[in-house]
Design a protein around this motif. Sequence first.
Motif, PDB file in Angstrom:
ATOM      1  N   ALA A  71      30.995 -23.002  18.433  1.00  0.00           N
ATOM      2  CA  ALA A  71      31.818 -23.517  17.342  1.00  0.00           C
ATOM      3  C   ALA A  71      31.276 -23.008  16.009  1.00  0.00           C
ATOM      4  O   ALA A  71      30.173 -22.447  15.930  1.00  0.00           O
ATOM      5  CB  ALA A  71      31.820 -25.044  17.362  1.00  0.00           C
ATOM      6  N   PHE A  72      32.068 -23.204  14.966  1.00  0.00           N
ATOM      7  CA  PHE A  72      31.644 -22.815  13.618  1.00  0.00           C
ATOM      8  C   PHE A  72      32.086 -23.873  12.625  1.00  0.00           C
ATOM      9  O   PHE A  72      33.196 -24.412  12.722  1.00  0.00           O
ATOM     10  CB  PHE A  72      32.244 -21.465  13.221  1.00  0.00           C
ATOM     11  CG  PHE A  72      31.885 -21.052  11.813  1.00  0.00           C
ATOM     12  CD1 PHE A  72      32.802 -21.201  10.770  1.00  0.00           C
ATOM     13  CD2 PHE A  72      30.630 -20.560  11.530  1.00  0.00           C
ATOM     14  CE1 PHE A  72      32.468 -20.845   9.479  1.00  0.00           C
ATOM     15  CE2 PHE A  72      30.282 -20.201  10.228  1.00  0.00           C
ATOM     16  CZ  PHE A  72      31.203 -20.343   9.196  1.00  0.00           C
ATOM     17  N   GLY A  73      31.210 -24.147  11.667  1.00  0.00           N
ATOM     18  CA  GLY A  73      31.560 -25.114  10.629  1.00  0.00           C
ATOM     19  C   GLY A  73      30.615 -25.011   9.457  1.00  0.00           C
ATOM     20  O   GLY A  73      29.739 -24.127   9.414  1.00  0.00           O
TER      21      GLY A  73
ATOM     22  N   ILE B  45      24.779 -15.404   9.481  1.00  0.00           N
ATOM     23  CA  ILE B  45      25.671 -15.639  10.614  1.00  0.00           C
ATOM     24  C   ILE B  45      26.894 -14.751  10.466  1.00  0.00           C
ATOM     25  O   ILE B  45      27.338 -14.481   9.343  1.00  0.00           O
ATOM     26  CB  ILE B  45      26.088 -17.122  10.726  1.00  0.00           C
ATOM     27  CG1 ILE B  45      26.943 -17.355  11.969  1.00  0.00           C
ATOM     28  CG2 ILE B  45      26.807 -17.590   9.461  1.00  0.00           C
ATOM     29  CD1 ILE B  45      27.254 -18.814  12.259  1.00  0.00           C
ATOM     30  N   ILE B  46      27.406 -14.297  11.586  1.00  0.00           N
ATOM     31  CA  ILE B  46      28.679 -13.591  11.628  1.00  0.00           C
ATOM     32  C   ILE B  46      29.563 -14.330  12.617  1.00  0.00           C
ATOM     33  O   ILE B  46      29.177 -14.580  13.754  1.00  0.00           O
ATOM     34  CB  ILE B  46      28.519 -12.096  11.999  1.00  0.00           C
ATOM     35  CG1 ILE B  46      29.861 -11.381  11.947  1.00  0.00           C
ATOM     36  CG2 ILE B  46      27.822 -11.901  13.343  1.00  0.00           C
ATOM     37  CD1 ILE B  46      29.738  -9.847  11.963  1.00  0.00           C
ATOM     38  N   THR B  47      30.744 -14.715  12.164  1.00  0.00           N
ATOM     39  CA  THR B  47      31.632 -15.474  13.030  1.00  0.00           C
ATOM     40  C   THR B  47      32.310 -14.568  14.050  1.00  0.00           C
ATOM     41  O   THR B  47      32.242 -13.336  13.961  1.00  0.00           O
ATOM     42  CB  THR B  47      32.705 -16.198  12.217  1.00  0.00           C
ATOM     43  OG1 THR B  47      33.594 -15.220  11.641  1.00  0.00           O
ATOM     44  CG2 THR B  47      32.092 -17.054  11.111  1.00  0.00           C
ATOM     45  N   TRP B  48      33.002 -15.184  14.991  1.00  0.00           N
ATOM     46  CA  TRP B  48      33.695 -14.398  16.017  1.00  0.00           C
ATOM     47  C   TRP B  48      34.741 -13.486  15.382  1.00  0.00           C
ATOM     48  O   TRP B  48      35.049 -12.411  15.906  1.00  0.00           O
ATOM     49  CB  TRP B  48      34.355 -15.326  17.034  1.00  0.00           C
ATOM     50  CG  TRP B  48      35.475 -16.159  16.465  1.00  0.00           C
ATOM     51  CD1 TRP B  48      35.380 -17.389  15.908  1.00  0.00           C
ATOM     52  CD2 TRP B  48      36.861 -15.781  16.382  1.00  0.00           C
ATOM     53  NE1 TRP B  48      36.611 -17.807  15.472  1.00  0.00           N
ATOM     54  CE2 TRP B  48      37.539 -16.851  15.746  1.00  0.00           C
ATOM     55  CE3 TRP B  48      37.575 -14.665  16.766  1.00  0.00           C
ATOM     56  CZ2 TRP B  48      38.903 -16.817  15.508  1.00  0.00           C
ATOM     57  CZ3 TRP B  48      38.941 -14.631  16.531  1.00  0.00           C
ATOM     58  CH2 TRP B  48      39.592 -15.704  15.908  1.00  0.00           C
ATOM     59  N   SER B  49      35.262 -13.895  14.190  1.00  0.00           N
ATOM     60  CA  SER B  49      36.291 -13.115  13.503  1.00  0.00           C
ATOM     61  C   SER B  49      35.716 -12.131  12.491  1.00  0.00           C
ATOM     62  O   SER B  49      36.478 -11.414  11.833  1.00  0.00           O
ATOM     63  CB  SER B  49      37.266 -14.055  12.801  1.00  0.00           C
ATOM     64  OG  SER B  49      36.588 -14.857  11.864  1.00  0.00           O
ATOM     65  N   GLY B  50      34.376 -12.113  12.357  1.00  0.00           N
ATOM     66  CA  GLY B  50      33.747 -11.133  11.489  1.00  0.00           C
ATOM     67  C   GLY B  50      33.367 -11.612  10.105  1.00  0.00           C
ATOM     68  O   GLY B  50      32.861 -10.819   9.300  1.00  0.00           O
TER      69      GLY B  50
END
Length: 124
Positions: A100-102, A50-55
């Motif tokens: 979302a992310f967690g 996974i890559i988050t919206w912030s990288g």
Amino acid sequence: QVQLVESGGGSVQAGGSLRISCAASGRTFSSYNMGWFRQAPGKEREFVAIITWSGNTYYADSVKGRFTISRENAKNTVYLQMNSLKPEDTAVYYCSGARAFGSWYEEQHRYDVWGQGTQATVSS
């Protein structure tokens, strides 16, 4: 709602490389956390990366050091570079997006949108 389309799968020999892509439609792509999952024949779908919206990036232990996830927001695209491929990497690879992310990021039911999948086959 973002829609996802994967491409770039194919067949390669063990030790080789593939890069698969996921193109997203919609103006909110950059705010999504983007993941890759895979499903091998006869097995359950499993988390890959996974890559988050912030990288920030996170990987399954089975691919750590061999696979790299990246994103190019200007092109609404997320990539999975797969190196040192093994026959056990053979699977249908699915792109997914989560608003979302967690700590639950390995749980597929937490993702909001999915692509149709692309096949990657690694021969020995």
